[in-house]
Design a protein around this motif. Structure first.
Motif, PDB file in Angstrom:
ATOM      1  N   CYS A  41     -22.472 -14.576   0.513  1.00  0.00           N
ATOM      2  CA  CYS A  41     -23.876 -14.873   0.791  1.00  0.00           C
ATOM      3  C   CYS A  41     -23.999 -15.433   2.208  1.00  0.00           C
ATOM      4  O   CYS A  41     -23.228 -16.312   2.597  1.00  0.00           O
ATOM      5  CB  CYS A  41     -24.406 -15.893  -0.220  1.00  0.00           C
TER       6      CYS A  41
ATOM      7  N   GLN B 252     -24.416 -19.861   2.825  1.00  0.00           N
ATOM      8  CA  GLN B 252     -23.330 -20.826   3.031  1.00  0.00           C
ATOM      9  C   GLN B 252     -21.958 -20.180   2.913  1.00  0.00           C
ATOM     10  O   GLN B 252     -20.949 -20.873   2.842  1.00  0.00           O
ATOM     11  CB  GLN B 252     -23.435 -21.975   2.021  1.00  0.00           C
TER      12      GLN B 252
ATOM     13  N   SER C  13     -20.735 -18.562   0.399  1.00  0.00           N
ATOM     14  CA  SER C  13     -20.184 -18.531  -0.953  1.00  0.00           C
ATOM     15  C   SER C  13     -20.256 -17.108  -1.514  1.00  0.00           C
ATOM     16  O   SER C  13     -20.983 -16.265  -1.010  1.00  0.00           O
ATOM     17  CB  SER C  13     -20.940 -19.504  -1.872  1.00  0.00           C
ATOM     18  N   ARG C  14     -19.488 -16.879  -2.558  1.00  0.00           N
ATOM     19  CA  ARG C  14     -19.505 -15.576  -3.222  1.00  0.00           C
ATOM     20  C   ARG C  14     -20.884 -15.311  -3.820  1.00  0.00           C
ATOM     21  O   ARG C  14     -21.538 -16.221  -4.307  1.00  0.00           O
ATOM     22  CB  ARG C  14     -18.470 -15.544  -4.346  1.00  0.00           C
TER      23      ARG C  14
ATOM     24  N   ASP D 237     -21.317 -13.451  -6.515  1.00  0.00           N
ATOM     25  CA  ASP D 237     -21.113 -13.592  -7.962  1.00  0.00           C
ATOM     26  C   ASP D 237     -20.491 -14.955  -8.270  1.00  0.00           C
ATOM     27  O   ASP D 237     -19.336 -15.068  -8.610  1.00  0.00           O
ATOM     28  CB  ASP D 237     -20.293 -12.444  -8.538  1.00  0.00           C
ATOM     29  N   PHE D 238     -21.307 -15.995  -8.156  1.00  0.00           N
ATOM     30  CA  PHE D 238     -20.852 -17.350  -8.466  1.00  0.00           C
ATOM     31  C   PHE D 238     -20.241 -17.368  -9.861  1.00  0.00           C
ATOM     32  O   PHE D 238     -19.261 -18.036 -10.117  1.00  0.00           O
ATOM     33  CB  PHE D 238     -22.019 -18.322  -8.344  1.00  0.00           C
ATOM     34  N   GLN D 239     -20.836 -16.600 -10.766  1.00  0.00           N
ATOM     35  CA  GLN D 239     -20.223 -16.330 -12.068  1.00  0.00           C
ATOM     36  C   GLN D 239     -19.588 -14.957 -11.909  1.00  0.00           C
ATOM     37  O   GLN D 239     -20.297 -13.964 -11.730  1.00  0.00           O
ATOM     38  CB  GLN D 239     -21.267 -16.339 -13.171  1.00  0.00           C
TER      39      GLN D 239
ATOM     40  N   CYS E  62     -27.778 -14.042  -5.482  1.00  0.00           N
ATOM     41  CA  CYS E  62     -26.712 -15.007  -5.266  1.00  0.00           C
ATOM     42  C   CYS E  62     -26.716 -15.971  -6.445  1.00  0.00           C
ATOM     43  O   CYS E  62     -27.718 -16.641  -6.705  1.00  0.00           O
ATOM     44  CB  CYS E  62     -26.928 -15.769  -3.957  1.00  0.00           C
ATOM     45  N   GLY E  63     -25.613 -16.031  -7.152  1.00  0.00           N
ATOM     46  CA  GLY E  63     -25.522 -16.876  -8.331  1.00  0.00           C
ATOM     47  C   GLY E  63     -25.528 -18.360  -8.018  1.00  0.00           C
ATOM     48  O   GLY E  63     -25.800 -19.174  -8.887  1.00  0.00           O
ATOM     49  N   LYS E  64     -25.258 -18.725  -6.775  1.00  0.00           N
ATOM     50  CA  LYS E  64     -25.209 -20.140  -6.421  1.00  0.00           C
ATOM     51  C   LYS E  64     -26.576 -20.680  -6.006  1.00  0.00           C
ATOM     52  O   LYS E  64     -26.971 -21.763  -6.414  1.00  0.00           O
ATOM     53  CB  LYS E  64     -24.206 -20.367  -5.296  1.00  0.00           C
ATOM     54  N   HIS E  65     -27.314 -19.915  -5.190  1.00  0.00           N
ATOM     55  CA  HIS E  65     -28.578 -20.413  -4.652  1.00  0.00           C
ATOM     56  C   HIS E  65     -29.800 -19.594  -5.054  1.00  0.00           C
ATOM     57  O   HIS E  65     -30.917 -19.921  -4.668  1.00  0.00           O
ATOM     58  CB  HIS E  65     -28.508 -20.474  -3.117  1.00  0.00           C
TER      59      HIS E  65
END
Length: 142
Positions: A53, A56, A58-59, A61-63, A77-80
Motif C-alpha cells: 500500500c 505506509q 504495508s501489505r 492483504d493485511f489478512q 488495503c486490509g490495514k487502512h
C-alpha cells in the motif's frame, strides 16, 4: 534482447472476479529480495501490482489472501481501508487517495498468466525470518 516472460500461474488458478498473492524473488542491486505481488482477475483481464500500500508500505492483504472488497469491485488495503481501482491501481478513497499501486506488467500467454520485464532470481532468498511468513503461493524459477 527480448523481455523475459515468467509464468506465474494458470489462468484458472484465479477466480474470474478474484485475486491471489505470490512472493517471487527479484534481483536488485546485486541482492535477491522478496517480491510480493498480487494478481487480480476481472473476467478475461488480469492485473498485477506489488503487494504494498502506498500509504505506509504495508501489505495490501493485511489478512493474507484478502485483496478485494466484498463486492469484488475494488482492491482494498486490509490495514487502512484504502480502495484502489482494479484496472489502474489508482486509490479512490482512503488515506492515500490520489496515489497509485505499483503496477507489474502482466500478459496471458496461452493459458499461463505471466509477468514481463522483471529481473527475477533463481535463488529465492526467501527463507529469512523477516519475510512473509504466510505466502499463499511461493514461486521460484526452474
Amino acid at each position: 534482447m527480448a523481455e523475459e516472460i515468467f509464468a506465474v500461474c494458470h489462468v484458472n488458478d484465479v477466480a474470474k472476479r478474484g485475486a491471489i498473492g505470490f512472493v517471487l524473488a527479484r534481483r536488485e542491486g546485486g541482492k535477491t529480495i522478496p517480491f510480493p505481488i498480487m494478481l487480480v482477475r476481472q473476467g478475461k483481464s488480469f492485473h498485477a501490482y506489488v503487494n504494498r500500500c502506498p500509504h505506509q508500505g504495508s501489505r495490501i492483504d493485511f489478512q493474507p489472501g484478502h485483496f478485494l472488497d466484498q463486492g469484488h469491485r475494488a482492491i482494498v488495503c486490509g490495514k487502512h481501508g484504502a480502495l484502489f481501482e482494479i484496472a489502474t491501481g489508482a486509490c479512490t478513497d482512503g488515506p492515500c487517495a490520489g496515489a497509485t499501486l505499483e503496477k507489474v506488467p502482466v500478459i496471458v500467454d496461452g493459458e499461463d498468466v505471466c509477468i514481463v520485464g522483471v529481473d527475477l532470481a533463481e535463488e529465492d532468498g526467501l527463507d529469512r525470518p523477516e519475510n512473509d511468513e504466510t505466502p499463499q503461493i511461493m514461486i521460484t524459477s526452474d
